[in-house]
Scaffold this active site. Structure first.
Site, PDB file in Angstrom:
ATOM      1  N   ILE A  62      78.269  96.480 -50.001  1.00  0.00           N
ATOM      2  CA  ILE A  62      78.452  96.094 -51.412  1.00  0.00           C
ATOM      3  C   ILE A  62      79.772  96.625 -51.936  1.00  0.00           C
ATOM      4  O   ILE A  62      80.526  95.916 -52.611  1.00  0.00           O
ATOM      5  CB  ILE A  62      77.260  96.569 -52.255  1.00  0.00           C
ATOM      6  CG1 ILE A  62      76.015  95.748 -51.904  1.00  0.00           C
ATOM      7  CG2 ILE A  62      77.569  96.446 -53.750  1.00  0.00           C
ATOM      8  CD1 ILE A  62      74.758  96.170 -52.623  1.00  0.00           C
ATOM      9  N   GLY A 112      68.811  98.876 -51.464  1.00  0.00           N
ATOM     10  CA  GLY A 112      68.254 100.221 -51.502  1.00  0.00           C
ATOM     11  C   GLY A 112      66.830 100.239 -50.987  1.00  0.00           C
ATOM     12  O   GLY A 112      66.093  99.245 -51.092  1.00  0.00           O
ATOM     13  N   HIS A 129      69.559  95.657 -64.954  1.00  0.00           N
ATOM     14  CA  HIS A 129      69.393  95.670 -63.500  1.00  0.00           C
ATOM     15  C   HIS A 129      69.338  94.238 -62.952  1.00  0.00           C
ATOM     16  O   HIS A 129      68.360  93.809 -62.341  1.00  0.00           O
ATOM     17  CB  HIS A 129      68.131  96.446 -63.100  1.00  0.00           C
ATOM     18  CG  HIS A 129      68.184  96.924 -61.674  1.00  0.00           C
ATOM     19  ND1 HIS A 129      67.467  98.007 -61.228  1.00  0.00           N
ATOM     20  CD2 HIS A 129      68.874  96.469 -60.586  1.00  0.00           C
ATOM     21  CE1 HIS A 129      67.703  98.205 -59.938  1.00  0.00           C
ATOM     22  NE2 HIS A 129      68.549  97.269 -59.529  1.00  0.00           N
ATOM     23  N   ARG A 158      86.344 107.409 -42.871  1.00  0.00           N
ATOM     24  CA  ARG A 158      86.600 106.442 -41.808  1.00  0.00           C
ATOM     25  C   ARG A 158      87.789 105.582 -42.233  1.00  0.00           C
ATOM     26  O   ARG A 158      88.303 105.737 -43.349  1.00  0.00           O
ATOM     27  CB  ARG A 158      85.373 105.568 -41.540  1.00  0.00           C
ATOM     28  CG  ARG A 158      84.952 104.665 -42.677  1.00  0.00           C
ATOM     29  CD  ARG A 158      83.717 103.857 -42.289  1.00  0.00           C
ATOM     30  NE  ARG A 158      83.363 102.844 -43.242  1.00  0.00           N
ATOM     31  CZ  ARG A 158      82.615 103.030 -44.330  1.00  0.00           C
ATOM     32  NH1 ARG A 158      82.152 104.248 -44.595  1.00  0.00           N
ATOM     33  NH2 ARG A 158      82.339 102.038 -45.146  1.00  0.00           N
TER      34      ARG A 158
END
Length: 313
Positions: free
Chosen positions: A148, A72, A275, A172
């Protein structure tokens, strides 16, 4: 032309770095290693608060590349508007896929099989046996199907799932099957036993998982967030958790870090990890290989990998 490169690693720790630049070690310390105006290539310190990552950017008047070590880039975006046009922002695609996908699978299996309850039982010396949900025969929805999300599906493949659905910003086709657009979420959520969030944090995904999203999840479903905390409306999630209708496994939260006393800590049916999707032993060799590759391309004036955007365009 300036040639300073700011690295959060010492240059002698990275094999294959080109010799030409002047490498400056900076991992977010109060003092800068050199004049920021002389920096041409800025590698953002990893796992530092946004204020630290952004602090030198306004003074980097000669910078040409900003390289994050995270997938990110939301933690540096606010400061990019202060940079001159033509600065390239690159992310760390290829660095975190393995470790984040591992954690995702860990959170899913731990939540379904009741591992947190087993740990509490061990602490209390209680034998808490009984039937638990299995991942086998479940339908999984992956929201955010970049590298990911794809790595997560790779690791889900051996688990005899009933179905995997994939959602991204635009539709897609992949080798594993179709990727559906975000607009199809309302029809996919009621059919999914496990919903995995691996989407980047953007204006379109901030608060994506709101009360309406959660209300469409089937009874007993598991929400897994390995994306960013603000993708989920925490108040709406708490309401669903406290009702007991769904469960959650969260590697990221909003706010983050989750402060003491926050009701999410003790909400029923929630597993929280701090995290830790990226920071594992897999990070170091992959991050260093990426930096050596990127800096070699930079010195040779060749196109960089993992370009997210260019300022002024």
């Amino acid at each position: 032309m300036t040639s300073d490169v700011w690295l959060p690693f010492h240059a002698d720790e990275i094999e294959g770095l080109p010799e030409d630049p002047a490498y400056r070690f900076w991992d977010g310390d109060q003092d800068f290693p050199a004049d920021p105006a002389e920096c041409a290539f800025y590698v953002v310190p990893y796992m530092k608060p946004p204020a630290v990552s952004q602090r030198p950017l306004s003074a980097m008047t000669s910078v040409r590349v900003v390289q994050t070590l995270s997938a990110g880039v939301d933690h540096v975006l606010p400061s990019l508007k202060s940079l001159r046009p033509g600065v390239v922002l690159c992310n760390a695609r290829g660095v975190h896929e393995a470790s984040t996908a591992e954690l995702t699978l860990t959170l899913i299996l731990a939540s379904l099989r009741g591992v947190p309850d087993f740990v509490r039982g061990q602490d209390a010396e209680e034998w808490r046996s009984g039937f638990r949900p299995s991942l086998a025969d479940k339908s999984v929805l992956i929201v955010g199907y970049g590298s990911i999300g794809s790595a997560i599906e790779d690791r889900l493949a051996p688990f005899e799932l009933a179905r995997v659905a994939r959602v991204a910003r635009s539709a897609r086709t992949t080798e594993r099957g179709p990727v559906r657009p975000l607009t199809e979420l309302p029809s996919l959520l009621p059919e999914s036993d496990v919903v995995v969030l691996s989407t980047p944090l953007t204006e379109s995904t901030r608060g994506l998982v709101n009360a309406d999203f959660l209300s469409r999840m089937k009874d007993g479903a598991l929400l897994v967030n390995v994306a960013r905390g603000p993708v989920v409306d925490t108040k709406a999630l708490l309401a669903e958790l406290e009702s007991g209708r769904i469960t959650a496994a969260l590697d990221v939260t909003d706010p983050e870090p989750l402060p003491p006393g926050h009701p999410l800590w003790h909400a029923p049916g929630v597993l929280i990890s701090p995290h830790v999707g990226g920071p594992t032993s897999a990070f170091w060799p992959r991050a260093k290989r990426l930096l050596a590759q990127q800096l070699t391309l930079f010195v040779n004036r060749e196109p960089l990998r993992n370009v997210v955007l260019t300022t002024g365009t």
